[in-house]
Design a protein around this motif. Structure first.
Motif, mmCIF file in Angstrom:
data_model
loop_
_atom_site.group_PDB
_atom_site.id
_atom_site.type_symbol
_atom_site.label_atom_id
_atom_site.label_comp_id
_atom_site.label_asym_id
_atom_site.label_seq_id
_atom_site.Cartn_x
_atom_site.Cartn_y
_atom_site.Cartn_z
ATOM 1 N N ARG A 23 -16.226 -8.315 18.321
ATOM 2 C CA ARG A 23 -15.186 -8.845 19.205
ATOM 3 C C ARG A 23 -15.794 -9.123 20.566
ATOM 4 N NH1 ARG A 23 -11.186 -3.785 20.687
ATOM 5 N NH2 ARG A 23 -12.782 -2.448 21.578
ATOM 6 N N ILE A 60 -13.231 -9.026 14.282
ATOM 7 C CA ILE A 60 -13.384 -10.062 13.260
ATOM 8 C C ILE A 60 -14.521 -9.650 12.330
ATOM 9 C CG2 ILE A 60 -13.938 -12.484 12.830
ATOM 10 C CD1 ILE A 60 -12.787 -13.032 15.655
ATOM 11 N N GLU A 67 -9.430 -11.250 10.609
ATOM 12 C CA GLU A 67 -9.170 -10.628 11.902
ATOM 13 C C GLU A 67 -8.431 -9.320 11.671
ATOM 14 O OE1 GLU A 67 -6.662 -11.747 15.894
ATOM 15 O OE2 GLU A 67 -7.536 -13.354 14.734
#
Length: 78
Positions: A23, A60, A67
């Motif tokens: 992320r 992710i 996600e």
């Protein structure tokens, strides 16, 4: 604020195994924030708390692209 990529191994339900998740995060200039807290008599501390609540992006999966969102209160991923 500089952008950084944070990485962590998390169980992916699609892959059925632990995979590398990433992320985007922002690093803070802590020296500047400490100076602002001192100069403003602690009022900047309230602004820092609001900025912290905004949080970072969602995780992710590097394998499937799914996600994941962390429910911090329950400690669950979904």
């Amino acid at each position: 604020m500089a952008k950084q990529v944070e990485q962590q191994l998390i169980f992916c339900p699609r892959e059925q195994r632990n995979t590398l998740f990433y992320r985007n995060t922002k690093s803070r200039n802590w020296i500047l924030h400490i100076i602002l807290v001192l100069v403003t008599g602690g009022l900047w501390l309230l602004a820092m708390l609001f900025m912290k609540r905004g949080g970072s992006g969602s995780w992710i999966c590097s394998q499937c692209g799914k996600e994941m969102i962390e429910d911090k209160k329950a400690g669950n991923w979904f």
